[in-house]
Design an enzyme around this catalytic site. Structure first.
Site, PDB file in Angstrom:
ATOM      1  N   ASP A  49      15.896  23.541 -13.297  1.00  0.00           N
ATOM      2  CA  ASP A  49      15.854  24.708 -12.426  1.00  0.00           C
ATOM      3  C   ASP A  49      14.659  25.591 -12.775  1.00  0.00           C
ATOM      4  OD1 ASP A  49      17.093  26.708 -10.531  1.00  0.00           O
ATOM      5  OD2 ASP A  49      17.255  27.860 -12.384  1.00  0.00           O
ATOM      6  N   GLU A 121      17.690  18.764  -9.810  1.00  0.00           N
ATOM      7  CA  GLU A 121      17.114  19.619 -10.853  1.00  0.00           C
ATOM      8  C   GLU A 121      17.097  18.897 -12.197  1.00  0.00           C
ATOM      9  OE1 GLU A 121      18.400  23.991  -9.023  1.00  0.00           O
ATOM     10  OE2 GLU A 121      19.646  23.036 -10.552  1.00  0.00           O
TER      11      GLU A 121
END
Length: 227
Positions: A49, A121
């Site tokens: 992320d 992610e």
């Protein structure tokens, strides 16, 4: 560690060959299949992320040298939100190689937006740990591709725009009401209404409740624009 033929094909779609194949295996392992000897992808998701965020922050800055922070922030958010990650995951068929426990397998986990977004992610983090930031950056920019160039000039989400419209006119914030939920648990369809304090409203559907709320807000904004 030798990768399965399916994961090797996924790496081809991803555009990265792993020097440490255990990284991609871990990135594709959902918590429902984890054990003491089989770590899941949650820690990688946390790192990915942040890597994605830095790549997209650089990208939106480079795309528009004159944009203000107020213009850049919503564009950035549109590119890194979970739905965007899931769209990219679907484009490279990440769901086909997700390693899931029985509970998620039987409830359609390979198609769930949250699981796909999280895994995307984690995969970005795996590339970063395997080959460094430049390699991760190259993969992200290739996969996000036209999304970066076409992100709306004002990408504020519709719910924010509708709330600002109401506040500017001294009205209470809009409210959202779930009207129905249909379909199986693994692929529900939500119908939601967005309502203003003066009674004006619009309805829309979405595969996740947040998506339906955004679509309803957008429909109501379009209605307001028409007068």
């Amino acid at each position: 560690m030798k990768l399965s033929r399916e994961i090797e094909a996924f790496c081809d779609r991803l555009g990265h060959r792993f020097a440490e194949p255990e990284l991609i295996t871990r990135a594709l392992t959902h918590a429902s299949l984890s054990s003491a000897t089989r770590p899941d992808n949650q820690r990688l998701e946390f790192l990915g992320d942040r890597v994605l965020g830095l790549v997209m922050a650089e990208a939106v800055l480079a795309q528009d040298q004159a944009a203000s922070e107020g213009q850049l922030a919503p564009r950035f958010n549109a590119l890194v939100r979970k739905e965007a990650c899931a769209e990219v995951a679907r484009a490279i068929d990440l769901g086909a190689v997700l390693r899931l426990g029985k509970s998620e397998m039987t409830t359609g986990g390979r198609r769930k937006t949250a699981l796909l977004g999280d895994a995307m992610e984690a995969v970005i983090a795996a590339v970063y740990l395997d080959a460094g930031f430049e390699a991760a950056r190259a993969v992200v920019l290739r996969l996000w591709g036209a999304r970066v160039a076409s992100v709306a000039e004002d990408a504020r989400d519709a719910k924010t725009a509708l709330q600002e419209w109401a506040q500017a006119r001294g009205m209470a914030p809009p409210v959202y009401e779930e009207l129905s939920r249909e379909g199986p648990d693994h692929a529900p369809v939500f119908r939601v209404a967005a309502r203003l304090g003066d009674g004006r409203a619009a309805e829309a559907e979405g595969r996740v409740k947040r998506q339906a709320e955004q679509a309803a807000a957008k429909a109501l904004l379009e209605q307001l624009d028409r007068g």
